[in-house]
Design a protein around this motif. Structure first.
Motif, PDB file in Angstrom:
ATOM      1  N   CYS A  16      11.992  38.295  27.884  1.00 27.67           N
ATOM      2  CA  CYS A  16      11.735  37.289  26.837  1.00 27.67           C
ATOM      3  C   CYS A  16      10.646  36.306  27.230  1.00 27.67           C
ATOM      4  O   CYS A  16      10.031  35.695  26.358  1.00 27.67           O
ATOM      5  N   VAL A  17      10.436  36.132  28.540  1.00 31.61           N
ATOM      6  CA  VAL A  17       9.516  35.091  28.979  1.00 31.61           C
ATOM      7  C   VAL A  17       8.333  35.627  29.778  1.00 31.61           C
ATOM      8  O   VAL A  17       7.530  34.850  30.280  1.00 31.61           O
ATOM      9  N   ALA A  18       8.225  36.949  29.907  1.00 27.04           N
ATOM     10  CA  ALA A  18       7.169  37.502  30.741  1.00 27.04           C
ATOM     11  C   ALA A  18       6.739  38.871  30.243  1.00 27.04           C
ATOM     12  O   ALA A  18       7.485  39.562  29.565  1.00 27.04           O
ATOM     13  N   GLU A  19       5.537  39.255  30.615  1.00 26.05           N
ATOM     14  CA  GLU A  19       5.108  40.637  30.443  1.00 26.05           C
ATOM     15  C   GLU A  19       5.668  41.384  31.639  1.00 26.05           C
ATOM     16  O   GLU A  19       5.388  41.036  32.784  1.00 26.05           O
ATOM     17  N   VAL A  20       6.507  42.361  31.418  1.00 25.45           N
ATOM     18  CA  VAL A  20       7.231  43.029  32.501  1.00 25.45           C
ATOM     19  C   VAL A  20       6.773  44.471  32.651  1.00 25.45           C
ATOM     20  O   VAL A  20       6.729  45.218  31.674  1.00 25.45           O
ATOM     21  N   LEU A  21       6.450  44.837  33.884  1.00 30.17           N
ATOM     22  CA  LEU A  21       6.141  46.213  34.250  1.00 30.17           C
ATOM     23  C   LEU A  21       7.151  46.631  35.303  1.00 30.17           C
ATOM     24  O   LEU A  21       7.333  45.922  36.299  1.00 30.17           O
ATOM     25  N   ILE A  22       7.820  47.742  35.080  1.00 35.21           N
ATOM     26  CA  ILE A  22       8.770  48.263  36.053  1.00 35.21           C
ATOM     27  C   ILE A  22       8.296  49.652  36.468  1.00 35.21           C
ATOM     28  O   ILE A  22       8.092  50.515  35.620  1.00 35.21           O
ATOM     29  N   THR A  23       8.120  49.810  37.765  1.00 36.92           N
ATOM     30  CA  THR A  23       7.755  51.108  38.319  1.00 36.92           C
ATOM     31  C   THR A  23       8.947  51.569  39.139  1.00 36.92           C
ATOM     32  O   THR A  23       9.462  50.823  39.967  1.00 36.92           O
ATOM     33  N   THR A  24       9.406  52.789  38.903  1.00 38.07           N
ATOM     34  CA  THR A  24      10.627  53.242  39.561  1.00 38.07           C
ATOM     35  C   THR A  24      10.584  54.725  39.868  1.00 38.07           C
ATOM     36  O   THR A  24       9.896  55.493  39.183  1.00 38.07           O
ATOM     37  N   ARG A  25      11.334  55.076  40.924  1.00 37.15           N
ATOM     38  CA  ARG A  25      11.459  56.484  41.319  1.00 37.15           C
ATOM     39  C   ARG A  25      12.790  56.666  42.034  1.00 37.15           C
ATOM     40  O   ARG A  25      13.114  55.902  42.943  1.00 37.15           O
ATOM     41  N   THR A  26      13.553  57.648  41.626  1.00 39.89           N
ATOM     42  CA  THR A  26      14.789  57.998  42.316  1.00 39.89           C
ATOM     43  C   THR A  26      14.489  59.105  43.318  1.00 39.89           C
ATOM     44  O   THR A  26      13.400  59.700  43.286  1.00 39.89           O
TER      45      THR A  26
END
Length: 165
Positions: free
Chosen positions: A102-112
């Motif tokens: 809600c308050v930020a531009e969010v980038l999530i990078t993930t790997r299992t």
């Protein structure tokens, strides 16, 4: 009386969870620890007002969970209120990432461990995926926030001042 727009409701409720740069970092570190991370790196730009980045070597987020990973009240930690009696995690409500969106531009990078490559997700203010692309991160997760979240903290200060008067 009239109902507030959904975006306003999200922002107001998020200001109860996200009250400072410290609270953002705390929530993200707790997510990392809950994912079994043994290493967590935190980077701040301009004291966290321009960018906050938290990277870990935890389990990562499964691709099947990605569409709801930042939706409020989606969680992998509990199934019902009875589970609250046996909690062994820091977080369980499913509010942190949704509130941060809600308050930020969010980038999530993930790997299992099961993934051949990592995926970077760009999220909107509601926690929905705007775009995704392959990336080069090792196992774990990196959450990067780009924003000027100062206005949210000013909103909290205004509420506190208003309450005191």
């Amino acid at each position: 009386m009239k109902q507030l727009p959904a975006a306003t409701v999200r922002l107001l409720s998020s200001s109860q969870i996200i009250t400072s740069v410290v609270s953002v970092v705390k929530e993200l570190i707790e997510n990392s620890l809950d994912a079994g991370a043994t290493s967590v790196d935190v980077k701040l730009e301009n004291y966290g007002f321009d960018k906050i980045e938290v990277r870990d070597n935890g389990e990562g987020i499964k691709a099947v969970d990605a569409p709801v990973m930042a939706m409020k009240y989606y969680t992998s930690k509990i199934n019902s209120h009875e589970d609250l009696e046996n909690l062994t995690t820091y977080g369980f409500r499913g509010e942190a990432l949704g509130s941060i969106c809600c308050v930020a531009e969010v980038l999530i990078t993930t790997r299992t461990a099961a993934d051949n490559f990592s995926t970077q997700y760009v999220l909107d203010g509601s926690g929905r995926i705007l775009s995704q692309k392959p990336s080069h991160l090792g196992q774990g997760k990196k959450v990067a926030l780009y924003t000027n979240i100062l206005y949210l903290f000013c909103l909290n200060c205004w509420f506190k001042k208003k309450k005191a008067s």
